[in-house]
Design a protein around this motif. Structure first.
Motif, PDB file in Angstrom:
ATOM      1  N   PRO A  70       0.719  -1.246  -0.025  1.00 34.81           N
ATOM      2  CA  PRO A  70      -0.034   0.052  -0.119  1.00 34.81           C
ATOM      3  C   PRO A  70       0.939   1.340  -0.079  1.00 34.81           C
ATOM      4  O   PRO A  70       0.454   2.264  -0.652  1.00 34.81           O
ATOM      5  CB  PRO A  70      -0.909  -0.187   1.173  1.00 34.81           C
ATOM      6  N   SER A  91      -3.921  -5.353  -4.546  1.00 30.61           N
ATOM      7  CA  SER A  91      -3.324  -5.320  -2.956  1.00 30.61           C
ATOM      8  C   SER A  91      -3.437  -6.743  -2.375  1.00 30.61           C
ATOM      9  O   SER A  91      -3.980  -7.754  -2.878  1.00 30.61           O
ATOM     10  CB  SER A  91      -4.224  -4.542  -2.142  1.00 30.61           C
ATOM     11  N   GLN A 162      -5.026   0.632   0.625  1.00 35.54           N
ATOM     12  CA  GLN A 162      -5.435  -0.915   0.166  1.00 35.54           C
ATOM     13  C   GLN A 162      -6.683  -1.015  -0.639  1.00 35.54           C
ATOM     14  O   GLN A 162      -6.622  -1.737  -1.341  1.00 35.54           O
ATOM     15  CB  GLN A 162      -5.792  -1.549   1.687  1.00 35.54           C
TER      16      GLN A 162
END
Length: 445
Positions: A70, A91, A162
């Motif tokens: 992230p 992610s 994220q």
């Protein structure tokens, strides 16, 4: 064999690599910085190739899919080139979510995420629900799945970064606490882009899912007018009465859900302060949706201990109280912290500025702060903002020195508050190290 490249070898990256290896992927981990020895060892033990201090683009561009930390912005050339080659960049949460049957409670917001995540996890655990906590807090989701954890529910704290890398993933219960300007440097200084990022929390939700949100947040309320959501909407508010959702009166928190009402005396909540009341409301709604007994909800909301580095009382030295709020990395978090203070404040602030507008703090600072101690490599913006507004301003680049300066400046019944309103990366590894050093310095007084 499908090739997965993992960019960034922190907790989420290494967790994703271990899970991918277990699931039969050919895995390569690349980190432009140093990889902690502990993680190097784990990767070696799992037979995963890795590199540090550079990115081998030929290997990275040969990937079928990339899991990105992230912390890596989408704007850097390597990520842009991956997009141009149509190599999916996702992610760790998106990747890990494919390999679990557990349901998810996902929490986002500019502030209060960690506290609310921990509170919901605690509440469910007390009620005997099989539950684990992951995301932005604790052990990564991917690692827990790789270790064979199969709870009924995962409670996930999710940052906007994220969420940006999540596409197919769905929250069974999504919680949006608030939206205030934060990380705008990562969103082209566009507030709408940041709002869109936060609203990814409700992507893919169906009629069977639940969206819990703060009705008092003007940005959320405005945005909901422009969106058609399928999920069941359960708001919470401190400004009115709700037939479905949670609200507060002068002395009670009230939750209405499916023709059932429960009441909790506000003074009995373990988390005090206006912002914490919102966190308790969100957690209470989730507990009611999951049919947890009222008695258990009351007991849990009364006995919960808060998150470390978030308005954490460290010690009282000669009648001077020291509070560690190192997790306050933006203006709004610091606003909440100052709003909670009832005694004169010696405020330690500063670090890496993320596009802060200090005017939002001005009224509280003028009313409550008697000394400002600027702790950072570049304090120019802080100094400029509060010059003439706070009678005493001091500068330092050492936590130990900042605590000593604060102690010397304080009188009995004053509060020394570390609430930086900035990221920590100029002088510290992260907000945890910053908070730990603050606590250590206080104990050494």
């Amino acid at each position: 064999m499908q090739k997965l490249v993992v960019l960034g070898a922190g907790e989420s990256g290494v967790g994703a690599a271990l899970l991918a290896k277990q699931q039969g992927w050919d895995v390569f981990v690349s980190d432009s910085g140093r990889i902690a020895e502990y993680y190097q060892q784990e990767l070696d033990n799992a037979g995963i190739d890795w590199e540090e201090g550079a990115h081998s683009l030929d290997v990275i561009f040969a990937a079928n899919e990339v899991v990105k930390s992230p912390g890596i912005p989408d704007t850097i050339p390597m990520i842009q080139q991956l997009h141009a080659r149509e190599i999916p960049v996702i992610s760790e949460i998106e990747f890990a979510g494919r390999y679990t049957e557990a349901k998810t409670i996902c929490i986002t917001g500019s502030n209060g995420k960690t506290t609310t995540t921990m509170l919901i996890h605690y509440l469910l655990k007390q009620a005997g629900v099989k539950v684990e906590m992951a995301g932005n807090v604790g052990t990564s989701l991917a690692r827990q799945i790789a270790e064979g954890k199969q709870p009924e529910w995962f409670v996930l704290e999710l940052s906007s970064f994220q969420l940006d890398g999540m596409y197919q993933f769905k929250a069974d219960i999504a919680i949006l606490l608030n939206i205030t300007p934060d990380h705008l440097d990562r969103y082209d200084y566009s507030m709408q882009k940041y709002i869109d990022s936060k609203f990814r929390i409700v992507q893919n939700q169906t009629e069977k899912d639940v969206f819990v949100y703060c009705q008092d947040d003007e940005i959320i309320a405005q945005e909901l007018q422009n969106r058609l959501l399928k999920s069941e909407l359960l708001p919470f508010t401190q400004k009115g009465i709700l037939k479905q959702g949670a609200y507060s009166t002068f002395d009670e928190l009230i939750i209405n859900y499916n023709d059932e009402t429960m009441r909790i005396i506000s003074q009995e909540l373990s988390l005090q302060g206006r912002h914490n009341l919102y966190n308790s409301m969100a957690a209470g709604i989730v507990a009611k949706v999951l049919k947890i007994r009222k008695k258990l909800i009351r007991e849990s909301l009364s006995s919960f201990k808060g998150a470390a580095h978030r308005l954490e009382r460290v010690a009282a030295v000669r009648g001077i109280e020291f509070i560690n709020d190192s997790k306050a990395t933006n203006i709004n978090s610091t606003w909440y912290a100052l709003e909670c203070m009832n005694n004169p404040v010696i405020w330690i602030a500063g670090g890496v500025d993320k596009g802060n507008d200090y005017n939002e703090l001005m009224e509280l600072v003028e009313k409550k702060v008697k000394v400002l101690i600027c702790l950072g490599t570049d304090n120019a913006k802080l100094l400029e903002a509060f010059k003439g507004k706070v009678s005493v301003i001091k500068e330092t680049q050492s936590m130990d020195e900042a605590v000593k300066l604060a102690y010397r400046s304080a009188r009995k019944n004053d509060v020394v508050l570390l609430s930086p309103a900035c990221a920590s990366f100029d002088l510290f590894d992260n907000y945890i190290q910053r908070g730990d050093l603050f606590k250590e310095s206080v104990r050494n007084l």
